[in-house]
Scaffold this motif. Structure first.
Motif, PDB file in Angstrom:
ATOM      1  N   ILE A 240      32.550   3.417  69.618  1.00 25.38           N
ATOM      2  CA  ILE A 240      32.586   1.973  69.854  1.00 25.38           C
ATOM      3  C   ILE A 240      31.360   1.313  69.239  1.00 25.38           C
ATOM      4  O   ILE A 240      30.242   1.836  69.331  1.00 25.38           O
ATOM      5  N   ASN A 241      31.584   0.167  68.622  1.00 19.69           N
ATOM      6  CA  ASN A 241      30.467  -0.624  68.082  1.00 19.69           C
ATOM      7  C   ASN A 241      29.777  -1.335  69.255  1.00 19.69           C
ATOM      8  O   ASN A 241      29.871  -2.540  69.428  1.00 19.69           O
ATOM      9  N   ASP A 242      29.056  -0.535  70.065  1.00 19.87           N
ATOM     10  CA  ASP A 242      28.549  -1.063  71.330  1.00 19.87           C
ATOM     11  C   ASP A 242      27.319  -1.944  71.178  1.00 19.87           C
ATOM     12  O   ASP A 242      26.834  -2.497  72.174  1.00 19.87           O
ATOM     13  N   ASP A 243      26.801  -2.075  69.965  1.00 19.40           N
ATOM     14  CA  ASP A 243      25.756  -3.072  69.750  1.00 19.40           C
ATOM     15  C   ASP A 243      26.358  -4.468  69.631  1.00 19.40           C
ATOM     16  O   ASP A 243      25.659  -5.471  69.770  1.00 19.40           O
ATOM     17  N   TYR A 244      27.662  -4.539  69.384  1.00 19.23           N
ATOM     18  CA  TYR A 244      28.360  -5.819  69.241  1.00 19.23           C
ATOM     19  C   TYR A 244      29.347  -6.092  70.378  1.00 19.23           C
ATOM     20  O   TYR A 244      29.711  -7.241  70.618  1.00 19.23           O
ATOM     21  N   LEU A 245      29.790  -5.009  71.054  1.00 19.81           N
ATOM     22  CA  LEU A 245      30.889  -5.148  72.009  1.00 19.81           C
ATOM     23  C   LEU A 245      30.654  -4.299  73.243  1.00 19.81           C
ATOM     24  O   LEU A 245      30.014  -3.248  73.180  1.00 19.81           O
ATOM     25  N   HIS A 246      31.200  -4.750  74.358  1.00 20.95           N
ATOM     26  CA  HIS A 246      31.273  -3.928  75.569  1.00 20.95           C
ATOM     27  C   HIS A 246      32.743  -3.666  75.856  1.00 20.95           C
ATOM     28  O   HIS A 246      33.557  -4.598  75.889  1.00 20.95           O
ATOM     29  N   VAL A 247      33.096  -2.400  76.045  1.00 19.98           N
ATOM     30  CA  VAL A 247      34.497  -2.009  76.223  1.00 19.98           C
ATOM     31  C   VAL A 247      34.688  -1.339  77.576  1.00 19.98           C
ATOM     32  O   VAL A 247      33.887  -0.484  77.988  1.00 19.98           O
ATOM     33  N   GLU A 248      35.752  -1.731  78.258  1.00 18.08           N
ATOM     34  CA  GLU A 248      36.153  -1.116  79.517  1.00 18.08           C
ATOM     35  C   GLU A 248      37.590  -0.613  79.371  1.00 18.08           C
ATOM     36  O   GLU A 248      38.352  -1.109  78.540  1.00 18.08           O
ATOM     37  N   LEU A 249      37.969   0.325  80.224  1.00 16.18           N
ATOM     38  CA  LEU A 249      39.368   0.705  80.384  1.00 16.18           C
ATOM     39  C   LEU A 249      39.765   0.370  81.818  1.00 16.18           C
ATOM     40  O   LEU A 249      39.148   0.857  82.776  1.00 16.18           O
ATOM     41  N   LEU A 250      40.788  -0.479  81.954  1.00 14.01           N
ATOM     42  CA  LEU A 250      41.235  -0.907  83.270  1.00 14.01           C
ATOM     43  C   LEU A 250      42.657  -0.430  83.539  1.00 14.01           C
ATOM     44  O   LEU A 250      43.461  -0.300  82.611  1.00 14.01           O
ATOM     45  N   ASN A 251      42.935  -0.195  84.781  1.00  8.93           N
ATOM     46  CA  ASN A 251      44.306   0.051  85.212  1.00  8.93           C
ATOM     47  C   ASN A 251      45.056  -1.276  85.108  1.00  8.93           C
ATOM     48  O   ASN A 251      44.695  -2.233  85.789  1.00  8.93           O
ATOM     49  N   PRO A 252      46.082  -1.369  84.240  1.00  6.92           N
ATOM     50  CA  PRO A 252      46.744  -2.666  84.041  1.00  6.92           C
ATOM     51  C   PRO A 252      47.452  -3.193  85.280  1.00  6.92           C
ATOM     52  O   PRO A 252      47.737  -4.386  85.369  1.00  6.92           O
ATOM     53  N   GLU A 253      47.725  -2.321  86.246  1.00 11.51           N
ATOM     54  CA  GLU A 253      48.403  -2.761  87.469  1.00 11.51           C
ATOM     55  C   GLU A 253      47.422  -3.272  88.521  1.00 11.51           C
ATOM     56  O   GLU A 253      47.689  -4.257  89.207  1.00 11.51           O
ATOM     57  N   THR A 254      46.259  -2.615  88.638  1.00  9.30           N
ATOM     58  CA  THR A 254      45.291  -3.010  89.663  1.00  9.30           C
ATOM     59  C   THR A 254      44.162  -3.864  89.114  1.00  9.30           C
ATOM     60  O   THR A 254      43.495  -4.574  89.870  1.00  9.30           O
ATOM     61  N   GLY A 255      43.910  -3.770  87.783  1.00 11.12           N
ATOM     62  CA  GLY A 255      42.796  -4.499  87.194  1.00 11.12           C
ATOM     63  C   GLY A 255      41.448  -3.844  87.433  1.00 11.12           C
ATOM     64  O   GLY A 255      40.409  -4.395  87.051  1.00 11.12           O
ATOM     65  N   ARG A 256      41.435  -2.666  88.025  1.00 12.18           N
ATOM     66  CA  ARG A 256      40.186  -1.962  88.317  1.00 12.18           C
ATOM     67  C   ARG A 256      39.892  -0.923  87.240  1.00 12.18           C
ATOM     68  O   ARG A 256      40.802  -0.384  86.604  1.00 12.18           O
ATOM     69  N   THR A 293      31.774   8.980  77.773  1.00 12.51           N
ATOM     70  CA  THR A 293      30.350   8.690  77.574  1.00 12.51           C
ATOM     71  C   THR A 293      29.584   9.957  77.195  1.00 12.51           C
ATOM     72  O   THR A 293      28.358   9.944  77.128  1.00 12.51           O
ATOM     73  N   GLN A 294      30.310  11.047  76.956  1.00 11.74           N
ATOM     74  CA  GLN A 294      29.673  12.302  76.584  1.00 11.74           C
ATOM     75  C   GLN A 294      29.197  12.251  75.125  1.00 11.74           C
ATOM     76  O   GLN A 294      29.805  11.597  74.280  1.00 11.74           O
ATOM     77  N   ARG A 295      28.132  12.943  74.835  1.00  6.43           N
ATOM     78  CA  ARG A 295      27.623  13.008  73.473  1.00  6.43           C
ATOM     79  C   ARG A 295      28.665  13.637  72.553  1.00  6.43           C
ATOM     80  O   ARG A 295      29.293  14.642  72.894  1.00  6.43           O
ATOM     81  N   CYS A 296      28.870  13.022  71.384  1.00  2.00           N
ATOM     82  CA  CYS A 296      29.828  13.547  70.411  1.00  2.00           C
ATOM     83  C   CYS A 296      29.225  14.733  69.668  1.00  2.00           C
ATOM     84  O   CYS A 296      27.999  14.840  69.517  1.00  2.00           O
ATOM     85  N   THR A 297      30.057  15.630  69.182  1.00  2.67           N
ATOM     86  CA  THR A 297      29.573  16.783  68.425  1.00  2.67           C
ATOM     87  C   THR A 297      28.951  16.376  67.093  1.00  2.67           C
ATOM     88  O   THR A 297      28.273  17.180  66.460  1.00  2.67           O
ATOM     89  N   CYS A 298      29.157  15.118  66.674  1.00  2.29           N
ATOM     90  CA  CYS A 298      28.498  14.633  65.461  1.00  2.29           C
ATOM     91  C   CYS A 298      27.042  14.291  65.722  1.00  2.29           C
ATOM     92  O   CYS A 298      26.278  14.029  64.790  1.00  2.29           O
ATOM     93  N   GLY A 299      26.637  14.275  67.001  1.00  2.00           N
ATOM     94  CA  GLY A 299      25.259  13.990  67.375  1.00  2.00           C
ATOM     95  C   GLY A 299      25.047  12.592  67.936  1.00  2.00           C
ATOM     96  O   GLY A 299      23.986  12.307  68.485  1.00  2.00           O
ATOM     97  N   ARG A 300      26.047  11.730  67.806  1.00  2.00           N
ATOM     98  CA  ARG A 300      25.877  10.367  68.296  1.00  2.00           C
ATOM     99  C   ARG A 300      26.012  10.312  69.818  1.00  2.00           C
ATOM    100  O   ARG A 300      26.811  11.013  70.415  1.00  2.00           O
ATOM    101  N   TYR A 301      25.218   9.402  70.391  1.00  2.00           N
ATOM    102  CA  TYR A 301      25.385   9.050  71.795  1.00  2.00           C
ATOM    103  C   TYR A 301      26.176   7.737  71.849  1.00  2.00           C
ATOM    104  O   TYR A 301      26.441   7.117  70.839  1.00  2.00           O
ATOM    105  N   GLY A 302      26.535   7.330  73.040  1.00  2.00           N
ATOM    106  CA  GLY A 302      27.277   6.079  73.167  1.00  2.00           C
ATOM    107  C   GLY A 302      28.736   6.330  73.484  1.00  2.00           C
ATOM    108  O   GLY A 302      29.256   7.438  73.297  1.00  2.00           O
TER     109      GLY A 302
END
Length: 438
Positions: A240-256, A293-302
């Protein structure tokens, strides 16, 4: 979660009249700080809000471009793109090109549309030029021109929809160039290329075999937001381009928020200003397999986003069971008998939704429809307790129904779910066999 940037995004969006009405006092703009719990209470924004309240959400500002969001009825959702916002979008797409290994002086074939207010094709061109890369802009319909480009200029990179890439090879037949003339690296777009387990989809695997690509990368985004994330060389989902965006995953039925590792609807908040559309918890309608949120095997965090496995509005109910089109089609397309497949939904005479998997057989099974039907049935029943109807159709049927559907859109994304308005239209499709599962 960068609370400081999220608070700045909320304060910026609060200048738009729509948000005052939409939040209805749920967001305390006077507080100097923001908690995670408060942020998660903010109601989401959906595409119909953009359509119905365009004047109160969008802002022209220093607009330099407009992009159009597909899939709306009524007023089109034309999103103004501000000058500085556009540069962020270009930078995001440039990350994909860098991951592909492009260098100044390289050539790339860009087959995505540069017209009709479609966004990614233009951004690829801008990002490539910014990195000193020569761009050949060519429509996938001009197959002979593509052959000439590959023959005379030998570009190493190509950008396009994998389904169009397969169609090109099919149309050229014996005239399809030898692999030594073909690009070696592909930037796949406007179509899923890996599944929830980060394995190639059947279509992507076929593209790799037919074109002989040494590396294929994908990117995920939408017209309203821009690029959201990109795949790295380790193929562990979208960074994720997290320097530009914040991303969530929500349950579409509950919104949580869903638990880590669970699928959910992609919801995005934009962290940079200015923007024509300042998104605060914009629900894209896309279902991703997970948010890690686990570190990728490419070495990147985020954070990394899993595969896009469906759409909220494309979720199908077959005899009480919810299924997503991409999940069904991936199973069908991996079968040895399948050449092409698409899902069709229509209303029967009793106004009930009926879902059908239309399949065109490959040459080895043209005279063995019963064997093919058994193979498809067993594969679906292995993964789905109650499967949709299977219909083996004549060659050319899928191309006709998808072309008709694309003529009503921007013509960039090949539809995987076709909606027909009546049982009569379904009965008009030429078929040689029908069988019902379950």
């Amino acid at each position: 979660m960068n609370i400081t940037k999220l608070k700045a995004a909320i304060d910026y969006a609060a200048n738009r009249q729509f948000y005052h009405q939409h939040w209805n006092g749920d967001v305390d703009l006077a507080t100097p700080e923001l908690t995670v719990a408060q942020f998660q209470q903010i109601p989401v924004v959906r595409k119909h809000h953009l359509r119905d309240h365009w004047e109160d959400i969008m802002e022209y500002g220093d607009v330099t471009d407009f992009v159009s969001s597909s899939g709306t009825t009524g007023r089109p959702v034309d999103v103004p793109v501000h000058r500085l916002q556009e540069q962020i979008w270009v930078n995001s797409v440039g990350r994909v090109l860098s991951e592909m290994g492009v260098q100044p002086g390289d050539f790339v074939i860009q087959m995505l549309s540069n017209n009709d207010m479609y966004t990614l094709g233009m951004l690829v061109c801008q990002a490539a030029k910014q990195q000193g890369v020569g761009v050949f802009r060519c429509s996938p319909q001009r197959v002979n021109r593509l052959v000439d480009i590959m023959k005379y200029h030998r570009p190493k990179f190509i950008v396009g929809n994998p389904l169009f890439l397969l169609e090109i090879a099919e149309r050229l037949g014996d005239a399809f160039p030898s692999k030594d003339l073909l690009p070696k690296v592909a930037y796949l777009a406007a179509c899923a290329s890996f599944d929830a387990n980060n394995h190639l989809t059947a279509a992507a695997q076929k593209v790799k075999e037919v074109w002989g690509f040494e590396l294929m990368l994908n990117e995920y985004g939408c017209s309203e937001i821009g690029s959201i994330g990109f795949e790295c060389n380790q193929h562990n989902g979208f960074h994720i381009n997290d320097d530009y965006l914040h991303v969530e995953l929500l349950n579409p039925e509950t919104g949580r928020p869903v638990k880590e590792g669970e699928p959910g609807e992609v919801v995005v908040t934009t962290l940079t200003q200015p923007r024509g559309f300042a998104a605060v918890r914009y629900a894209t309608g896309d279902i991703a397999s997970e948010l890690s949120t686990q570190r990728c095997t490419c070495g990147r965090y985020g954070p990394r986003l899993g595969a896009i496995i469906g759409r909220v509005d494309h979720q199908l109910k077959v005899k009480g069971q919810n299924i997503y089109p991409e999940f069904v089609l991936d199973i069908v397309e991996w079968q040895a008998c399948t050449d092409k497949a698409v899902l069709v939904r229509y209303r029967d005479s009793l106004e009930r939704d009926t879902v059908v998997v239309c399949v065109e057989l490959n040459n080895d099974y043209l005279d063995k429809p019963a064997q093919a039907e058994k193979q498809l049935s067993e594969a679906l029943m292995k993964h789905i307790a109650v499967g949709p109807e299977i219909c083996i159709v004549e060659h050319g049927t899928i191309a006709r129904v998808t072309a008709a559907q694309m003529s009503q859109s921007n013509g960039v994304k090949v539809p995987r779910l076709i909606d027909l308005d009546s049982e009569q239209r379904w009965s008009e499709l030429p078929s040689c066999q029908k069988s019902r599962l379950g």
